[in-house]
Write an enzyme that holds these catalytic residues in place. Sequence first.
Site, PDB file in Angstrom:
ATOM      1  N   GLY A 138     -21.138  11.631 -40.288  1.00  0.00           N
ATOM      2  CA  GLY A 138     -21.508  12.597 -41.537  1.00  0.00           C
ATOM      3  C   GLY A 138     -22.928  13.489 -42.043  1.00  0.00           C
ATOM      4  CB  SER A 223     -18.223  11.512 -36.647  1.00  0.00           C
ATOM      5  OG  SER A 223     -17.525  12.327 -38.166  1.00  0.00           O
ATOM      6  CG  ASP A 297       7.903   4.930 -30.226  1.00  0.00           C
ATOM      7  OD1 ASP A 297       7.215   5.419 -28.710  1.00  0.00           O
ATOM      8  OD2 ASP A 297       8.351   3.970 -30.628  1.00  0.00           O
ATOM      9  CG  ASP A 300       5.403   7.233 -24.831  1.00  0.00           C
ATOM     10  OD1 ASP A 300       6.374   6.624 -24.601  1.00  0.00           O
ATOM     11  OD2 ASP A 300       4.210   7.446 -25.576  1.00  0.00           O
ATOM     12  CG  ASP A 304       5.268   2.649 -26.827  1.00  0.00           C
ATOM     13  OD1 ASP A 304       5.674   3.093 -27.673  1.00  0.00           O
ATOM     14  OD2 ASP A 304       3.718   2.262 -25.970  1.00  0.00           O
ATOM     15  CB  ILE A 306       1.916   4.420 -28.893  1.00  0.00           C
ATOM     16  CG1 ILE A 306       1.383   2.932 -29.536  1.00  0.00           C
ATOM     17  CG2 ILE A 306       0.856   5.894 -28.283  1.00  0.00           C
ATOM     18  CD1 ILE A 306       0.194   2.632 -28.463  1.00  0.00           C
ATOM     19  CB  SER A 388     -21.568  19.215 -46.915  1.00  0.00           C
ATOM     20  OG  SER A 388     -19.902  19.122 -46.476  1.00  0.00           O
ATOM     21  CG  ASP A 461     -10.817  13.531 -36.055  1.00  0.00           C
ATOM     22  OD1 ASP A 461     -10.961  13.728 -37.327  1.00  0.00           O
ATOM     23  OD2 ASP A 461     -11.606  12.448 -35.912  1.00  0.00           O
ATOM     24  CG  HIS A 498     -12.937  10.634 -38.061  1.00  0.00           C
ATOM     25  ND1 HIS A 498     -13.225  11.779 -37.265  1.00  0.00           N
ATOM     26  CD2 HIS A 498     -14.706  10.878 -38.753  1.00  0.00           C
ATOM     27  CE1 HIS A 498     -14.585  12.227 -37.483  1.00  0.00           C
ATOM     28  NE2 HIS A 498     -14.835  11.808 -38.559  1.00  0.00           N
TER      29      HIS A 498
END
Length: 580
Positions: A138, A223, A297, A300, A304, A306, A388, A461, A498
């Site tokens: 941060g 980060s 999916d 690969d 599954d 992922i 920021s 992310d 993230h």
Amino acid sequence: MRRRTDTTPLPTRLAATPCAPLLAALLLAVPSLAAAQPRAAVPASFEGDCASLLATLSGLPGTTITAATTIPAGAVMAGGRQVDGRHVGGEAVAAHCRVLGTVNERTSPVDGRAYGIDFEMRLPLRWNGRFFHQGNGGLDGSVLPALAEFGGGPVTGGLHQGFAVLSSNAGNRDRGEANFGADPQARLDYGYQAVGSLTPVAREIIRRVYGKLPDRSYFGGCSNGGRHALVAATRYAAWYDGILAGAPAFTLPMSSVAQLWGAQRYLSVATDPANLGTAFTPAERRTVARAILNRCDALDGAADGIVQDTARCQAAFDLRRDVPSCTGARDGSCLTEAQKDVVASIYAGPALADGRRVYSSFPYDPGLSAANWALWEFTLPEARSTFSVGMIFKAPPESMTEFDRRGFATRPLETLASYPTSTTPLYPVAAMSFMNPVNPTDLSALRDRGGRILLYHGVSDAVFSVNTSINWFRDLDAAQGGRAAEFARVFPVPGMAHCSAGPATDQFDAITPLVRWVEEGIAPDRIVASARGPGTGGALNAELPADWAPNRTRPLCPYPQVARFVEGGNLEDAGSFACR
Ligand SMILES: [Ca+2]
């Protein structure tokens, strides 16, 4: 054999050095750029009373040591989880000394507030001979415990492994708020100078406590902490041997601008302007995640939940084609054409009217269902990026009242994107200079002294795109004639948001493979990561699909390799996947 340590304060030139503006004497102690051969750290020990370190560490230039206490074995746990305010499971971290101090205590001539680089060092009584500089996340502004832990449910940590670990507030005391941006020096400290000021102090503390400088030094964080690590790799390579950068914030100021631009885009389709999340609801995000899985999916070899082959998925998945378009009211099972425009543009990343890119694209990945994804998309743009960008990344800074939570909504991208390169006589260094690694594709100083750099990055992310890490590696590899992997590797974590969370195997030990790489010359070809399902002992990840084994494991593979299923293997076991 452990080395007995002389804890007597060393009568070096340092003791006689006046508190000069920071540490010219210590800076002379930079190690030489030699010895590219792997070399292991040698353990040592501290056998005195931690309180005696107040005297041992007196007289450090520009530095005040405020406390030195004993933390007994078991007072800190590595791994495990919190249940009803109580820590359950995990392993006891060994006894260590906790030293608190401040470097460069000062009063700002600009805002009249007190600043200092506050730090803590945790110094194991049984030390492994290594230094670990922990970069925090941060906007910094507080000293987080110096544990050097990584991943969603840390399975270990630098302190637990015996490192002497340093953590700092990076030069401001705003606890995640951005007011310090009014002070030019605090901006520079947040960017990189706190690291430059603290590193020689930490090295000297180690020398006085254990009787020698660290044999090997590491810098890690996620980060903004990953950004600190990468910046150290370019600015302070002489001090560091191993860099562990999680979700490093490349071009952080422009990422924050991209977050504001994205919030503007979401605002255009939000049904409740006070709640940006109504632009793209959890049910709608799950619908998109399912559409991504349907297309990607099995690419690969394993259906599954992922998507390992992120690159092929970008060609296979088409948001407009594969996600149902609403024919009536939005009910979570479809997106309107306007929503598709917004989501597609945010994934593509912002560009100026003349085509110049402001920030990277993001890859489609089913992890957008994660709550952390939504936090970065819908909450933090207003709650953090406005402050920021206005206070730290713009010259002159704008106060929060002038640049309020809705101020972002009316400023064009061209205007917002001009802030990170703006300067004034009082703020002569632009945010893009003080925040970014210096020429990140030239890591020759680190490489030539045998340094190694390991990145990991969640594919979902939502704030710092994994594509920034991949693009960096590709550029580095081109600059290195295709040999970048000899000293730098990027490990994408499919499904991870993230730094942690999401439908992912998000707990792993990346420190051990980095140490082995630096000290034994054994490059990491894969890192085994595990899920945090019910009963696995670590902090529970509530976003894991119910049909996953709670302790599912997967190899994280160095880009461009991908974890591919080997026919006949157990779907829940990393051993059934090959990186290729
Ligand atoms: Ca798969």
